[in-house]
Scaffold this active site. Structure first.
Site, mmCIF file in Angstrom:
data_model
loop_
_atom_site.group_PDB
_atom_site.id
_atom_site.type_symbol
_atom_site.label_atom_id
_atom_site.label_comp_id
_atom_site.label_asym_id
_atom_site.label_seq_id
_atom_site.Cartn_x
_atom_site.Cartn_y
_atom_site.Cartn_z
ATOM 1 N N CYS A 4 38.468 36.537 45.676
ATOM 2 C CA CYS A 4 39.507 35.706 45.062
ATOM 3 C C CYS A 4 40.157 34.810 46.121
ATOM 4 O O CYS A 4 39.527 33.851 46.553
ATOM 5 C CB CYS A 4 40.496 36.576 44.311
ATOM 6 S SG CYS A 4 41.254 35.680 42.958
ATOM 7 N N HIS A 50 37.259 39.447 40.925
ATOM 8 C CA HIS A 50 37.519 40.698 41.664
ATOM 9 C C HIS A 50 36.414 41.715 41.385
ATOM 10 O O HIS A 50 36.520 42.486 40.426
ATOM 11 C CB HIS A 50 38.864 41.275 41.240
ATOM 12 C CG HIS A 50 40.030 40.500 41.733
ATOM 13 N ND1 HIS A 50 40.633 40.746 42.943
ATOM 14 C CD2 HIS A 50 40.693 39.452 41.193
ATOM 15 C CE1 HIS A 50 41.625 39.898 43.118
ATOM 16 N NE2 HIS A 50 41.689 39.093 42.079
ATOM 17 N N GLU A 108 35.856 44.374 42.756
ATOM 18 C CA GLU A 108 36.255 45.761 43.015
ATOM 19 C C GLU A 108 36.589 46.546 41.739
ATOM 20 O O GLU A 108 36.600 47.773 41.758
ATOM 21 C CB GLU A 108 37.444 45.822 43.986
ATOM 22 C CG GLU A 108 38.777 45.285 43.469
ATOM 23 C CD GLU A 108 38.983 43.803 43.742
ATOM 24 O OE1 GLU A 108 37.968 43.055 43.781
ATOM 25 O OE2 GLU A 108 40.134 43.376 43.891
HETATM 26 N N1 GLN Z 1 46.587 33.102 44.791
HETATM 27 C C1 GLN Z 1 45.291 32.724 44.347
HETATM 28 C C2 GLN Z 1 45.303 32.196 42.926
HETATM 29 O O1 GLN Z 1 46.241 32.395 42.205
HETATM 30 C C3 GLN Z 1 44.330 33.891 44.464
HETATM 31 C C4 GLN Z 1 44.668 35.046 43.584
HETATM 32 C C5 GLN Z 1 43.990 36.319 43.972
HETATM 33 O O2 GLN Z 1 43.496 36.463 45.085
HETATM 34 N N2 GLN Z 1 43.998 37.302 43.095
HETATM 35 O O3 GLN Z 1 44.374 31.540 42.508
#
Ligand code: GLN
Length: 531
Positions: free
Chosen positions: A381, A506, A508
């Site tokens: 992310c 994600h 994970e």
């Molecule tokens: N802050 C970034 C976004 O909002 C990444 C979010 C994250 O890593 N979950 O796109």
């Protein structure tokens, strides 16, 4: 008739109610039953999405985009079932929905009260889980400890559910602390007795006590707990501390927790088949050699903030009999001057998700270091976004490249806000939950997933800005995963390196024992090759 198991906690929090409930889930599932789990949290946030990970650990995301308590991650990893929004309810949500009904005149002029209106809302969620999941058994954990002011409406609702459905359909398991006093060399049952009294005050007689202790204890103590808490002695289950949470299903199997449950609830169990589970536990035991992974994050003082990432790495390690050691690098203090020092020994660098400005420059440096030194890199992310910013700044030479999350006026908005999303309303407005990623032929991503598509969970507001895509490609970056419907970048990889991959989602959240997510497995294999 769907059966309900309610898990309450006594004496102190943090005893592993969730692990106990999930362990029972493992036993029942592997005895042929369909299981669903849910959790009620007594705090007033609508969901944990806006709580600082330092306070509450990671936000676990469900398939349908629920931002939930990290305990749901344990549930999913144990019982291997995809849960949903209905699996996680806070007191805040219950009150919010009740008050919304009040504003909309749904209570027809009645005085709105905790009993029955709030308790009805709680009961309605439990019955809804029953219908939605079509499970044989719904296991419900009540967060916090019996005796907390906040948990009273929940316990009252559970009491009513037992009244409505009978003891043969509703069972109470109380997980409580049995402390050992070193000075006198004895266990003390008084705290358990007191917490059972608290439950009795609320009209609930527990059916089972899971006594959590530091050490093993003997039968005499079980007799005492049984007598003083009015519970058959076979229903007092010992659960001493274990060096791995994944051994707990085997511990409660010894205590026959599944058989006691089946007896009370009239469930027919097939022979419990824990073959796969035992294989997993054996893998844990046999994983002795250490692989170290450098994780560059913001909350290194509290690893609960990256719980699912850690579990995913560990699961991948066990597949090749390796124990994963985490080398936490604080992104806030990583600078151009000390990066070399901090990361020179790294055999694998992982940058997990994150929000906000703090630490982001350190994460960009970590991605740069991995790219330039051919160190296996897994970006998750924000970890993908920083890899893109590094690439723009240092390969495309767009020095001011940034994400508009940090600098809304940057000349080169490599990462930009998704159309239709706004910055102001931060609760529940992210791109959340499962989306389909199409994987490009002949890429690392396709090789790892052994498929042309992947379905993974998201939690972010910003995206790769397609304006820059061709410049990236010309310089060797490959966009190997896309969400075709909206033409969004899901995976980037850099084939010039041995292993450099990052995802906007994600991965994970979909790793399970014996089934680590392919990106993690690939990463850990690549790290292993560097040894
Ligand atoms: N802050 C970034 C976004 O909002 C990444 C979010 C994250 O890593 N979950 O796109």
């Amino acid at each position: 008739m769907v059966k309900h198991i309610f898990i309450t906690g006594g004496v102190v929090s943090g005893l592993g109610k969730g692990i106990t409930g999930s362990s029972l889930g493992v036993l029942l599932k592997n005895s042929g039953l369909k299981i669903f789990m849910q959790k009620f949290d007594p705090y007033l946030n609508i969901d944990p999405g806006t709580i600082n990970p330092i306070e509450h650990g990671e936000v676990y995301v469900t398939d349908d985009g629920g931002e939930t308590d990290l305990d749901l991650g344990h549930y999913e990893r144990f019982i291997d079932v995809n849960l949903s929004k209905i699996s996680s309810t806070s007191a805040g949500r219950i009150y919010y929905e009740a008050l919304e009904k009040e504003r909309n005149g749904k209570y027809e002029g009645k005085t709105v009260q905790v009993i029955p209106h709030i308790t009805n809302e709680i009961k309605q969620r439990i019955y809804a889980a029953e219908i939605e999941s079509k499970a044989d058994v719904v296991i419900t954990e009540i967060g916090g400890t019996v005796g907390d002011i906040e948990s009273q409406p929940f316990l009252e609702a559970l009491r009513q559910i037992r009244m409505e459905n009978g003891k043969e359909n509703v069972m109470f398991i109380h997980v409580a602390l049995l402390p050992y006093l070193k000075v006198s060399g004895e266990f003390k049952t008084k705290p358990i007795q007191h917490s059972v009294k608290e439950l009795l005050n609320l009209g609930i007689q527990p059916d089972v006590i899971v006594a959590r202790s530091e050490l093993e204890f003997d039968k005499k103590l079980k007799d005492k707990i049984s007598l003083l808490c009015s519970i058959p002695v076979e229903n007092v289950i010992a659960c001493p501390d274990s060096d791995s949470i994944y051994k707990v299903p085997l511990v409660v199997e010894e205590g026959n927790l599944h058989k006691i449950t089946a007896k009370q609830l009239g469930l027919k169990l097939k022979t419990t088949n824990l073959k796969d589970w035992k294989k997993f536990v054996n893998n844990i035991e046999n994983s002795k050699e250490v692989l170290t992974i450098h994780i560059v994050g913001k909350y290194v003082e509290l690893s609960d903030a990256y719980l699912s990432v850690m579990e995913s790495l560990k699961f991948s390690g066990y597949e090749i009999s390796k124990k994963i050691k985490f080398n936490w690098i604080n992104a806030r203090t990583l600078t151009a001057e000390n990066t070399q020092d901090e990361l020179k020994d790294a055999k694998g660098i992982l940058v997990p998700g994150g929000f906000g400005e703090e630490g982001i420059e350190g994460k960009i440096l970590a991605a740069k270091f991995a790219r330039e030194n051919n160190i296996p890199y897994l970006g998750i992310c924000l970890g993908m976004q920083v890899a893109c910013i590094d690439f723009a700044r240092n390969v495309l030479k767009l020095k001011e490249a940034n994400t508009t999350e940090i600098n809304p006026n940057t000349k080169y908005p490599i990462i930009d806000i998704l159309k239709g999303k706004n910055r102001e309303n931060i609760g529940g407005t992210l791109r959340l939950g499962r989306y389909l990623t199409s994987l490009k032929e002949n890429t690392l991503a396709q090789k790892l997933y052994k498929s042309n598509e992947a379905v993974e969970r998201h939690r972010h507001r910003y995206e790769f800005n397609n304006v820059f895509r061709s410049d990236f490609e010309k310089n060797g970056m490959v966009f190997s995963g896309l969400y075709l419907e909206k033409d969004l970048v899901e995976i980037i990889e850099y084939p010039k390196n041995d292993f450099f991959i990052a995802a906007q989602y994600h991965p994970e959240f979909t790793s399970r024992p014996n089934k680590p997510n392919p990106l993690f497995m690939g990463f850990v294999n690549a790290v292993n090759k560097k040894y």
